[in-house]
Design a protein around this motif. Structure first.
Motif, mmCIF file in Angstrom:
data_model
loop_
_atom_site.group_PDB
_atom_site.id
_atom_site.type_symbol
_atom_site.label_atom_id
_atom_site.label_comp_id
_atom_site.label_asym_id
_atom_site.label_seq_id
_atom_site.Cartn_x
_atom_site.Cartn_y
_atom_site.Cartn_z
ATOM 1 N N MET A 197 0.954 -1.054 0.026
ATOM 2 C CA MET A 197 0.027 0.219 0.300
ATOM 3 C C MET A 197 0.837 1.253 0.220
ATOM 4 S SD MET A 197 0.156 1.629 3.074
ATOM 5 C CE MET A 197 1.138 1.041 4.568
ATOM 6 N N VAL A 198 2.233 1.172 0.207
ATOM 7 C CA VAL A 198 3.012 2.244 0.054
ATOM 8 C C VAL A 198 2.982 2.879 -1.150
ATOM 9 C CG1 VAL A 198 4.779 1.693 2.099
ATOM 10 C CG2 VAL A 198 5.117 1.080 -0.429
ATOM 11 N N VAL A 199 2.622 2.074 -2.215
ATOM 12 C CA VAL A 199 2.531 2.557 -3.403
ATOM 13 C C VAL A 199 1.276 3.645 -3.588
ATOM 14 C CG1 VAL A 199 1.796 2.044 -5.910
ATOM 15 C CG2 VAL A 199 3.526 0.724 -4.366
ATOM 16 N N ILE A 200 0.480 3.586 -2.842
ATOM 17 C CA ILE A 200 -0.665 4.513 -3.064
ATOM 18 C C ILE A 200 -0.350 5.845 -2.347
ATOM 19 C CG2 ILE A 200 -3.355 5.043 -2.430
ATOM 20 C CD1 ILE A 200 -3.434 2.063 -1.830
ATOM 21 N N PHE A 201 0.647 5.734 -1.282
ATOM 22 C CA PHE A 201 0.987 7.060 -0.946
ATOM 23 C C PHE A 201 2.015 7.855 -2.126
ATOM 24 C CE2 PHE A 201 1.262 4.917 3.443
ATOM 25 C CZ PHE A 201 0.126 5.560 3.814
ATOM 26 N N GLY A 202 2.724 7.183 -2.669
ATOM 27 C CA GLY A 202 3.520 7.562 -3.782
ATOM 28 C C GLY A 202 2.490 8.265 -4.863
ATOM 29 N N TYR A 203 1.494 7.332 -5.100
ATOM 30 C CA TYR A 203 0.747 7.961 -6.280
ATOM 31 C C TYR A 203 -0.037 9.262 -5.948
ATOM 32 C CZ TYR A 203 -3.053 8.023 -9.810
ATOM 33 O OH TYR A 203 -3.961 8.674 -10.727
ATOM 34 N N LYS A 204 -0.411 9.188 -4.412
ATOM 35 C CA LYS A 204 -1.225 10.199 -4.040
ATOM 36 C C LYS A 204 -0.297 11.880 -3.992
ATOM 37 C CE LYS A 204 -4.682 11.718 -0.652
ATOM 38 N NZ LYS A 204 -5.222 12.535 -1.770
ATOM 39 N N ILE A 205 0.963 11.372 -3.662
ATOM 40 C CA ILE A 205 1.912 12.806 -3.612
ATOM 41 C C ILE A 205 2.612 13.004 -5.145
ATOM 42 C CG2 ILE A 205 3.904 13.434 -2.679
ATOM 43 C CD1 ILE A 205 3.427 11.417 -0.346
ATOM 44 N N GLU A 206 2.812 12.094 -5.808
ATOM 45 C CA GLU A 206 3.453 12.559 -7.072
ATOM 46 C C GLU A 206 2.908 11.440 -8.170
ATOM 47 O OE1 GLU A 206 4.868 15.247 -7.134
ATOM 48 O OE2 GLU A 206 5.769 15.347 -9.253
ATOM 49 N N GLY A 207 1.562 11.093 -8.498
ATOM 50 C CA GLY A 207 1.181 10.339 -9.502
ATOM 51 C C GLY A 207 2.085 8.941 -9.836
ATOM 52 N N PHE A 208 1.906 8.531 -10.949
ATOM 53 C CA PHE A 208 2.394 7.073 -11.430
ATOM 54 C C PHE A 208 3.826 6.969 -10.942
ATOM 55 C CE2 PHE A 208 -1.511 6.571 -13.735
ATOM 56 C CZ PHE A 208 -2.028 5.457 -13.122
ATOM 57 N N LEU A 209 4.613 8.223 -11.385
ATOM 58 C CA LEU A 209 6.088 8.239 -11.227
ATOM 59 C C LEU A 209 6.253 8.057 -9.903
ATOM 60 C CD1 LEU A 209 8.037 8.361 -13.349
ATOM 61 C CD2 LEU A 209 8.270 10.924 -13.166
ATOM 62 N N GLY A 210 5.706 8.774 -9.082
ATOM 63 C CA GLY A 210 5.858 8.765 -7.476
ATOM 64 C C GLY A 210 5.618 7.420 -6.940
ATOM 65 N N ALA A 211 4.554 6.683 -7.542
ATOM 66 C CA ALA A 211 4.344 5.381 -6.954
ATOM 67 C C ALA A 211 5.570 4.426 -7.440
ATOM 68 C CB ALA A 211 3.077 4.862 -7.853
ATOM 69 N N ALA A 212 5.942 4.518 -8.678
ATOM 70 C CA ALA A 212 7.097 3.628 -9.076
ATOM 71 C C ALA A 212 8.417 4.079 -8.290
ATOM 72 C CB ALA A 212 7.385 3.889 -10.349
ATOM 73 N N VAL A 213 8.484 5.086 -7.830
ATOM 74 C CA VAL A 213 9.685 5.413 -7.197
ATOM 75 C C VAL A 213 9.326 5.071 -5.399
ATOM 76 C CG1 VAL A 213 10.851 7.389 -5.835
ATOM 77 C CG2 VAL A 213 10.458 7.691 -8.184
ATOM 78 N N VAL A 214 8.433 5.177 -5.038
ATOM 79 C CA VAL A 214 8.003 4.684 -3.579
ATOM 80 C C VAL A 214 8.189 2.857 -3.703
ATOM 81 C CG1 VAL A 214 6.443 4.155 -1.864
ATOM 82 C CG2 VAL A 214 6.851 6.321 -2.798
ATOM 83 N N LEU A 215 7.747 2.610 -4.710
ATOM 84 C CA LEU A 215 7.757 1.005 -4.717
ATOM 85 C C LEU A 215 9.264 0.562 -4.715
ATOM 86 C CD1 LEU A 215 6.389 -1.813 -5.152
ATOM 87 C CD2 LEU A 215 6.584 -1.524 -7.408
ATOM 88 N N LEU A 216 10.118 0.924 -5.685
ATOM 89 C CA LEU A 216 11.231 0.717 -5.911
ATOM 90 C C LEU A 216 12.435 0.833 -4.493
ATOM 91 C CD1 LEU A 216 12.277 1.325 -9.467
ATOM 92 C CD2 LEU A 216 11.979 -0.777 -8.422
ATOM 93 N N SER A 217 12.160 2.270 -4.124
ATOM 94 C CA SER A 217 12.856 2.662 -2.836
ATOM 95 C C SER A 217 12.526 1.842 -1.786
ATOM 96 C CB SER A 217 12.937 4.135 -2.818
ATOM 97 O OG SER A 217 11.565 4.655 -2.779
ATOM 98 N N PHE A 218 11.230 1.464 -1.536
ATOM 99 C CA PHE A 218 10.963 0.878 -0.351
ATOM 100 C C PHE A 218 11.419 -0.760 -0.584
ATOM 101 C CE2 PHE A 218 7.775 -1.139 2.541
ATOM 102 C CZ PHE A 218 8.129 -0.671 3.791
ATOM 103 N N LEU A 219 11.397 -1.343 -1.719
ATOM 104 C CA LEU A 219 11.681 -2.667 -1.693
ATOM 105 C C LEU A 219 13.085 -3.087 -1.771
ATOM 106 C CD1 LEU A 219 9.022 -4.409 -3.696
ATOM 107 C CD2 LEU A 219 9.239 -4.372 -1.261
ATOM 108 N N LEU A 220 13.880 -1.851 -2.789
ATOM 109 C CA LEU A 220 15.282 -2.637 -3.240
ATOM 110 C C LEU A 220 16.253 -2.528 -1.869
ATOM 111 C CD1 LEU A 220 16.168 -0.882 -6.905
ATOM 112 C CD2 LEU A 220 16.194 -3.460 -5.990
#
Lengths: 209, 177
Positions: free
Chosen positions: B61-84
Motif C-alpha cells: 500500500m506504500v505505492v498509494i502514498f507515492g501515487y497520491k503525492i506524485e502520480g504514477f512516477l511517485g508510485a514507481a519511485v516509492v515501490l522501488l525505494s521501499f523494496l530495493l
C-alpha cells in the motif's frame, strides 16, 4: 511480465547449486509459482503459502534450508514475505531466481493497490466510500492489534523483553523520537541483553536446554 | 524532481529500518508523511486499510502514498525505494551467511530485534487507532474484529471487508462514529 523463454535444456554454466540428481527448476516456474501466491494470498498468510510451495508442492528446499532462510528473512530489514521469496529464489536459481520470485509475489498486489490509488484519488468525496473506508479502517485496527498480540504474546511474559517493548513504545509514540534514534538507543541494549553466552558457561547450562 | 528525490530518500530509509517486517515502520511512516508531505492521519489510515484488502504483501500500500503525492512516477519511485535497499541488504547478508554458516550472533541479533519490533508494532497499532477510532462505533468494530481474529480462523480480508460494510452502513444510516 515478459519472461525470456527458458531454454529447454539448461546450460551447464548456469547452475546455481551443483546438485547432480535434482533437476534445476526453471525461472519461469519460479515466477509462476510465486505469482500464484501473490494472487491468492488475500488476508495474509503469505509465509504459510511459501512454506507449502517450497517444502511440499515443489520440494525446492530442504527443511533445514527453509528454516535458515526464514530466520534470515525475519532478522534482516524489509518485508518478511518478500525476503523469504527472494532468499529462496536465490538458493534455487541464483539472482535470476530471486528476482523472478519477488516480481511474481508482488505484481498482483501492485496492480491492485495502483487501481485502489487511482480510485481513492478520484472518489474521496463520495460519502458512501468514506464510511466504507471508515469501517474498514476500524476493522484494520483490530487486525493489526491481533497481529501484534499474536507475535508479542510470548514476549509479554519474558523479563528481558517487556522493558524493551515498553521503552520502544514510549520513545516512539509519546516522546515522538525518530525511528533512527529509537533504534540507536534500543538495538545496543537489546544486543547486550541477548549477547551469546561464552562457551564455558554454555557447557554448564547444557542440562537446561 | 525534488519531491521524487524526497520520496526515494524517505522510503529508502524506511526500507532499511524495517526490522521485523513493514509494520514496525508504520508509526515513523505516519510521522514523516505528515511532516514532509502534509498527509493527514485519516488519509494515512484509509490508505493503510486499503493495503489490508489487497492480495500479496499488505505493505505494498506504500505505492498509494507515492501515487497520491506524485502520480504514477511517485508510485514507481516509492515501490522501488521501499523494496530495493532492504532486498539488496538481505540478499548480500543471506549469501554471506550461507557461506559462513550459523553463528550464535545471528540468533542474538534476532532475539535482540524481536522485542524492539514488537514495541514498534505497538506504536503502529497506536498510530492507526488514533486515525481510525474516533467514536463508540469504530471502537466497537475494532474490538470485535480483534476478538474474532483471536478466537477463529476466519479469512482476515473478508472480515475487514465485512467490518467496512456493516460498520460503514451503520455510520451512513445513523451517522454514528
Amino acid at each position: 511480465m515478459n519472461q525470456p523463454p527458458t531454454p529447454p535444456m539448461r546450460p551447464p554454466s548456469d547452475v546455481a547449486l551443483p546438485v547432480p540428481h535434482k533437476p534445476v527448476p526453471n525461472i519461469r516456474s519460479i515466477f509462476l509459482e510465486f505469482l500464484l501466491i501473490g494472487l491468492v494470498s488475500f488476508g495474509g498468510g503469505i509465509m504459510a503459502y511459501e512454506r507449502r510451495l517450497l517444502l511440499e508442492k515443489r520440494k525446492w528446499l530442504s527443511n533445514d534450508e527453509f528454516m535458515a532462510i526464514l530466520a534470515m528473512g525475519q532478522t534482516m530489514p524489509g518485508l518478511n514475505s518478500v525476503n523469504l521469496a527472494m532468499l529462496s529464489g536465490d538458493r534455487i536459481r541464483g539472482l535470476a531466481g530471486a528476482v523472478a520470485a519477488v516480481i511474481g509475489l508482488i505484481s498482483p498486489g501492485v496492480c491492485f493497490v495502483l487501481a485502489a490509488a487511482v480510485a481513492y484519488s478520484q472518489g474521496a468525496d463520495y460519502p458512501l466510500a468514506n464510511v466504507l473506508l471508515a469501517g474498514v479502517s476500524a476493522g484494520a485496527t483490530g487486525l493489526i492489534a491481533s497481529v501484534t498480540l499474536r507475535i508479542g504474546l510470548p514476549h509479554f511474559k519474558r523479563v528481558k523483553s517487556v522493558p524493551v517493548i515498553l521503552a520502544t513504545f514510549v520513545c516512539m509514540s509519546f516522546f515522538k523520537l525518530s525511528l533512527v534514534t529509537v533504534l540507536l538507543i534500543m538495538v545496543p541494549i537489546g544486543l547486550w541483553l541477548h549477547r551469546p553466552i561464552p562457551r564455558e558457561s554454555e557447557m554448564g547450562l547444557e542440562k537446561k536446554e | 524532481m525534488s519531491v521524487l528525490l524526497q520520496l526515494a530518500l524517505t522510503f529508502g530509509m524506511l526500507s532499511v529500518l524495517a526490522v521485523g517486517g513493514g509494520t514496525a515502520v508504520l508509526p515513523e511512516m505516519q510521522n514523516v508523511l505528515a511532516l514532509r508531505f502534509g498527509l493527514d492521519r485519516l488519509e494515512f489510515v484509509h490508505i493503510y486499510s486499503m493495503g489490508q484488502l489487497s492480495p500479496g504483501p499488505n505493505m505494498l500500500m506504500v505505492v498509494i502514498f507515492g501515487y497520491k503525492i506524485e502520480g504514477f512516477l511517485g508510485a514507481a519511485v516509492v515501490l522501488l525505494s521501499f523494496l530495493l535497499p532492504s532486498s539488496v541488504l538481505c540478499l548480500s547478508v543471506g549469501r554471506l551467511w550461507h557461506r559462513i554458516g550459523e553463528r550464535p550472533w545471528r540468533r542474538a541479533v534476532q532475539n535482540a530485534l524481536e522485542p524492539i519490533a514488537i514495541g514498534l508494532m505497538c506504536s503502529g497499532v497506536y498510530a492507526v487507532a488514533q486515525g481510525a477510532v474516533n467514536g463508540f462505533l469504530s471502537a466497537a468494530l475494532a474490538l470485535t474484529t480483534l476478538a474474532i481474529i483471536m478466537l477463529t480462523r476466519i479469512n482476515t480480508m473478508l472480515l475487514i471487508l465485512g467490518a467496512g460494510i456493516v460498520g460503514g452502513g451503520l455510520m451512513y444510516v445513523f451517522g454514528w462514529r
